[in-house]
Write a protein that holds these residues in place. Structure first.
Motif, short mmCIF file in Angstrom:
data_model
loop_
_atom_site.label_atom_id
_atom_site.label_comp_id
_atom_site.label_asym_id
_atom_site.label_seq_id
_atom_site.Cartn_x
_atom_site.Cartn_y
_atom_site.Cartn_z
N GLN A 4 4.93 7.89 26.94
CA GLN A 4 3.90 7.44 27.89
C GLN A 4 4.09 8.13 29.23
N TRP A 5 3.03 8.81 29.69
CA TRP A 5 3.04 9.49 30.99
C TRP A 5 2.34 8.63 32.03
N GLU A 7 -0.36 7.40 34.68
CA GLU A 7 -1.81 7.61 34.75
C GLU A 7 -2.14 8.40 36.01
N ARG A 130 10.43 6.00 25.00
CA ARG A 130 9.06 5.50 25.10
C ARG A 130 8.32 5.98 26.35
N ILE A 131 9.04 6.09 27.47
CA ILE A 131 8.44 6.39 28.77
C ILE A 131 8.92 7.76 29.24
#
Length: 198
Positions: A4-5, A7, A130-131
């Motif tokens: 997850q990048w 926004e 995840r991140i």
């Protein structure tokens, strides 16, 4: 699973991770990274899943492309004084405080948020897989600590720090038995304390 990048247009969010909680010697190192959504970095992942060459390459790219990054340490003496968990929190706070951009939020790898953060904090279990920002922090923390341990090996070649990075391997235990602890060893850790050679 894709990481997850942040926004585009969202406030700055820092990923935070550590390296070196388990070793018998050397500091615990934490890194904080605020990624730039406009400058993607291919290949980010949990540092433990990457080769040394990939980590080193990505560390250069992270330092070049991130909006902000910082690496901080808590020494073996600090670990002995306050315990490894509190020393890890200390290194994480130092890394966040070292950022050139103030984050609105810190995403911390693991299940605990360090007390006393200068911004909101959220724990993310297995966040380094995840991140993206946490993965980047895991890479900077790992590569920085490995470099420190290689330097330490030059001062104390008898321990083989450049091979095991201070972790409790059979070779490290054998060196401890033969030579006793050096100043970089964590004297509060049972395998070191039990030698009672200092």
């Amino acid at each position: 699973m894709a990481l997850q990048w942040p926004e585009p247009g969202a406030g700055p969010v820092a990923g935070v991770d550590e390296a070196g909680r388990g070793p018998l010697a050397g500091p615990v190192v934490a890194a904080a990274v605020i990624l730039d959504p406009a400058r993607p970095i291919d290949g980010l992942d949990d540092s433990k899943k990457l080769s040394e060459a990939a980590r080193e390459r990505l560390a250069i790219e992270i330092r070049d492309k991130a909006l902000a990054w910082a690496v901080a340490e808590a020494s073996a003496a600090e670990i002995d004084r306050v315990n490894i968990l509190q020393a890890t929190f200390l290194a994480m706070r130092r890394a966040l405080d070292g950022l050139a951009v103030t984050p609105q939020q810190a995403l911390i790898d693991g299940n605990k948020v360090p007390p006393g953060l200068s911004c909101a904090g959220e724990a993310v279990v297995k966040g380094d897989g995840r991140i993206a920002a946490i993965a980047a922090a895991s890479i900077l923390a790992k590569t920085h600590r490995d470099a420190l341990m290689r330097e330490l090996a030059l001062a104390h070649p008898e321990y083989g720090f450049e091979r095991h990075m201070g972790y409790p391997t059979p070779a490290h235990f054998a060196a401890l038995q033969a030579h006793g602890p050096c100043p970089a060893h964590r004297r509060s850790f049972a395998p070191v304390a039990q030698l009672a050679l200092f």
